[in-house]
Each structure stands twice: as structure tokens, then as C-alpha cells.
Design a protein around this motif. Sequence first.
Motif, mmCIF file in Angstrom:
data_model
loop_
_atom_site.group_PDB
_atom_site.id
_atom_site.type_symbol
_atom_site.label_atom_id
_atom_site.label_comp_id
_atom_site.label_asym_id
_atom_site.label_seq_id
_atom_site.Cartn_x
_atom_site.Cartn_y
_atom_site.Cartn_z
ATOM 1 N N PHE A 172 23.283 -9.021 8.956
ATOM 2 C CA PHE A 172 23.322 -7.595 9.259
ATOM 3 C C PHE A 172 24.584 -6.902 8.755
ATOM 4 O O PHE A 172 24.549 -5.712 8.474
ATOM 5 N N PHE A 173 25.695 -7.616 8.612
ATOM 6 C CA PHE A 173 26.876 -6.996 8.011
ATOM 7 C C PHE A 173 26.708 -6.866 6.501
ATOM 8 O O PHE A 173 27.252 -5.950 5.890
ATOM 9 N N ALA A 174 25.978 -7.777 5.890
ATOM 10 C CA ALA A 174 25.803 -7.737 4.440
ATOM 11 C C ALA A 174 24.917 -6.578 3.990
ATOM 12 O O ALA A 174 25.142 -5.995 2.931
ATOM 13 N N VAL A 175 23.919 -6.223 4.786
ATOM 14 C CA VAL A 175 22.948 -5.191 4.378
ATOM 15 C C VAL A 175 23.617 -3.851 4.075
ATOM 16 O O VAL A 175 23.438 -3.310 2.984
ATOM 17 N N PRO A 176 24.398 -3.251 4.993
ATOM 18 C CA PRO A 176 25.006 -1.957 4.637
ATOM 19 C C PRO A 176 26.054 -2.081 3.538
ATOM 20 O O PRO A 176 26.218 -1.162 2.736
ATOM 21 N N ALA A 177 26.755 -3.218 3.473
ATOM 22 C CA ALA A 177 27.747 -3.410 2.413
ATOM 23 C C ALA A 177 27.074 -3.431 1.044
ATOM 24 O O ALA A 177 27.558 -2.814 0.092
ATOM 25 N N THR A 182 31.862 -6.360 3.840
ATOM 26 C CA THR A 182 31.797 -7.539 2.977
ATOM 27 C C THR A 182 32.726 -8.629 3.508
ATOM 28 O O THR A 182 32.346 -9.801 3.550
ATOM 29 N N ALA A 183 33.911 -8.235 3.924
ATOM 30 C CA ALA A 183 34.865 -9.210 4.472
ATOM 31 C C ALA A 183 34.318 -9.838 5.756
ATOM 32 O O ALA A 183 34.448 -11.055 5.956
ATOM 33 N N LEU A 184 33.709 -9.024 6.598
ATOM 34 C CA LEU A 184 33.116 -9.576 7.824
ATOM 35 C C LEU A 184 31.966 -10.528 7.502
ATOM 36 O O LEU A 184 31.821 -11.575 8.150
ATOM 37 N N SER A 185 31.165 -10.182 6.509
ATOM 38 C CA SER A 185 30.074 -11.071 6.100
ATOM 39 C C SER A 185 30.618 -12.403 5.595
ATOM 40 O O SER A 185 30.101 -13.467 5.934
ATOM 41 N N MET A 186 31.664 -12.331 4.787
ATOM 42 C CA MET A 186 32.254 -13.569 4.263
ATOM 43 C C MET A 186 32.872 -14.395 5.386
ATOM 44 O O MET A 186 32.774 -15.625 5.395
ATOM 45 N N LEU A 187 33.495 -13.723 6.340
ATOM 46 C CA LEU A 187 34.059 -14.421 7.499
ATOM 47 C C LEU A 187 32.963 -15.124 8.289
ATOM 48 O O LEU A 187 33.110 -16.292 8.684
ATOM 49 N N MET A 188 31.852 -14.448 8.515
ATOM 50 C CA MET A 188 30.724 -15.045 9.242
ATOM 51 C C MET A 188 30.129 -16.227 8.467
ATOM 52 O O MET A 188 29.756 -17.238 9.056
#
Length: 179
Positions: free
Chosen positions: A47-52, A3-9
Motif C-alpha cells: 500500500f505504500f508502493a501504490v501512491p509512490a 518509496t523509502a517506507l516501502s523499501m523499509l517494509m
Amino acid sequence: MMTALSMLMLGLMAVLVVGQVILRNLFDLGLPWADELSRISNIALVFFAVPALMLHNRHIAIDLLYSALRPAGKAILRFSNYALITLFAAIFTFGLYKFLIRAGKFSTPSLKLSNYAVYAPVLVAIVLLLVIAIYRLVTRTEPATDYETEDASNPIADAIAEEMADHVSASTPSGDSRK
């Protein structure tokens, strides 16, 4: 983490897109690398959001069928969903592998990044999706969604059912006029 990586992106993409618009409109200047990095961050965001989302059971779901089923039917449907997600993730991972065999040796035009680096977030995310789906298949567990109450009912589905019942009772005549 995902989730943090998605928000960063998302933040990176927003800064790059707004910066590009300002630079192009006010200074007649474009940065090709910013467009490219924005596209790459968009891919990573999705793609980071999907598994999160799947890990925390926060993905968008239409659960009218699920809400109507008894516990045994819900278990079968949930198992089928995770089996299909596992199959999808496995096929996607194999397809990405086949794609990267050819495309991996090329690099992006502006940043000169290898396609291996560009598609690494996709591979990581799909493998995580596969791991989560297999975990859910094996343990047969799923976190509760926010809208589920203690009695496992869905207030949205209950409100729709109540509204439909009111509508049916309002359209039914109360007395028989053929007497």
C-alpha cells in the motif's frame, strides 16, 4: 517518502522471513510475532508502493491503446483513468472505514496490536492515492515516463510496429505469378 517506507517494509519483511526460516530449520524455534509482523509489513509495503508509483508515473502500464491515440484521445483516456482511480480510492476508503468500525476493536494474536494500527498504512496510502488522483484530475498533468522520448513516441511500440511491418512485407509476394 512513500518509496523509502516501502523499501523499509521490504527490508523488514526479508529479515523476518529469512530469520524465521533459519530459526525453524536450524534451531527448531519459531517466533509467532515475526510471522505476524512480516504479514503486516507486507501489507504496508504494497500500500505504500501504490501512491509512490503513481506519483512518479512508474507503475506497470500497458499503453498500446494510449500510444495509438491522438493527443485529444490521450487526454480523455488519462482523465478517465484518474477519474476511475479517484472513484476506486473513495470507495475503498469508505469500505475500510466500515470494516474498521467492526474490526478496529480487535487486536492481533501475537503482537496485540490494534487493527487500527495494522490498517493505518492502508488508510494513509489510499488517502494519498486519492489526493494524487484528484491533483492529476484538476491540473491535467502527468510526469513523463522513462521510455518516452522528446517526440512523445514509445520506442517499444515503435519496434513492435516495425517488426510487424517487416513481417507483413516479407509474407507478401513481390511479383504477381499469375501473368
